[in-house]
Design a protein around this motif. Structure first.
Motif, PDB file in Angstrom:
ATOM      1  N   UNK A  69      48.801  37.955  42.707  1.00 32.20           N
ATOM      2  CA  UNK A  69      50.000  38.366  43.416  1.00 32.20           C
ATOM      3  C   UNK A  69      49.621  38.651  44.869  1.00 32.20           C
ATOM      4  N   UNK A  70      50.614  38.470  45.710  1.00 34.00           N
ATOM      5  CA  UNK A  70      50.408  38.769  47.125  1.00 34.00           C
ATOM      6  C   UNK A  70      51.682  39.379  47.682  1.00 34.00           C
ATOM      7  N   UNK A  71      51.552  40.603  48.162  1.00 39.28           N
ATOM      8  CA  UNK A  71      52.661  41.294  48.788  1.00 39.28           C
ATOM      9  C   UNK A  71      52.610  41.050  50.295  1.00 39.28           C
ATOM     10  N   UNK A  72      53.735  41.160  50.990  1.00 39.47           N
ATOM     11  CA  UNK A  72      53.751  40.945  52.443  1.00 39.47           C
ATOM     12  C   UNK A  72      52.743  41.837  53.143  1.00 39.47           C
ATOM     13  N   UNK A  73      51.924  41.230  53.986  1.00 37.47           N
ATOM     14  CA  UNK A  73      50.954  41.983  54.761  1.00 37.47           C
ATOM     15  C   UNK A  73      49.711  42.404  53.997  1.00 37.47           C
ATOM     16  N   UNK A  74      49.610  41.996  52.745  1.00 33.01           N
ATOM     17  CA  UNK A  74      48.458  42.377  51.930  1.00 33.01           C
ATOM     18  C   UNK A  74      47.699  41.140  51.485  1.00 33.01           C
ATOM     19  N   UNK A  75      46.448  41.353  51.100  1.00 32.10           N
ATOM     20  CA  UNK A  75      45.647  40.248  50.603  1.00 32.10           C
ATOM     21  C   UNK A  75      46.034  39.910  49.172  1.00 32.10           C
ATOM     22  N   UNK A  76      45.748  38.692  48.810  1.00 36.09           N
ATOM     23  CA  UNK A  76      45.972  38.261  47.439  1.00 36.09           C
ATOM     24  C   UNK A  76      45.061  39.046  46.493  1.00 36.09           C
ATOM     25  N   UNK A  77      45.586  39.426  45.339  1.00 37.98           N
ATOM     26  CA  UNK A  77      44.764  40.135  44.364  1.00 37.98           C
ATOM     27  C   UNK A  77      44.984  39.561  42.970  1.00 37.98           C
ATOM     28  N   UNK A  78      43.924  39.534  42.189  1.00 35.48           N
ATOM     29  CA  UNK A  78      44.023  39.082  40.810  1.00 35.48           C
ATOM     30  C   UNK A  78      44.670  40.156  39.954  1.00 35.48           C
ATOM     31  N   UNK A  79      45.546  39.722  39.066  1.00 36.39           N
ATOM     32  CA  UNK A  79      46.270  40.641  38.194  1.00 36.39           C
ATOM     33  C   UNK A  79      45.760  40.543  36.754  1.00 36.39           C
ATOM     34  N   UNK A  80      45.559  39.319  36.280  1.00 37.32           N
ATOM     35  CA  UNK A  80      45.127  39.107  34.907  1.00 37.32           C
ATOM     36  C   UNK A  80      44.521  37.723  34.798  1.00 37.32           C
ATOM     37  N   UNK A  81      43.651  37.555  33.811  1.00 31.08           N
ATOM     38  CA  UNK A  81      43.092  36.232  33.560  1.00 31.08           C
ATOM     39  C   UNK A  81      42.883  36.049  32.064  1.00 31.08           C
TER      40      UNK A  81
END
Length: 126
Positions: A38-50
């Motif tokens: 997921x990536x929120x405005x102004x934030x870096x992409x982050x892994x949520x689940x795999x």
């Protein structure tokens, strides 16, 4: 055409749930590890689940994010529960070739992701 297509995003109230889908066409997901980002405005992409190749499902966050696979439908899902405004973001799925590997990682150990979806917007707001 080889692609991943996400769906299921939308507007949900705080405390609610959503289920996102990541459907593959042109190739088999079973031999791939799948990661939801997921990536929120102004934030870096982050892994949520795999989920590892061949894996059935996994819980990330004590039931908040559950990833699971439906082999016959060639689809991986992300069940999101107890959503909060800070979960608002564009959610994307990505796949990397990883046959018979018993683990998954938010980034491939070798190489890069093979496929990316286009993303789906999730907005948590009252």
């Amino acid at each position: 055409q080889l692609q991943l297509v996400e769906s299921g995003g939308g507007l949900v109230q705080p405390g609610g749930s959503l289920r996102l889908s990541c459907a593959a066409s042109g190739f088999t997901l079973d031999d791939h590890a799948i990661v939801w980002f997921r990536q929120a405005p102004g934030k870096e992409r982050e892994g949520v689940a795999c989920i590892r190749s061949g894996g059935v499902g996994a819980d990330f966050g004590n039931g908040r994010f559950i990833i699971f696979r439906d082999g016959p439908k060639n689809t991986v899902y992300l069940q999101m529960n107890r959503l909060q405004p800070e979960d608002t973001a564009v959610y994307s799925c990505a796949a990397y070739w990883s046959p018979d590997v018993p683990t998954c990682h938010f980034e491939p150990v070798k190489g890069d992701f093979d496929y990316w979806g286009q993303g789906t917007q999730v907005t948590v707001s009252s």
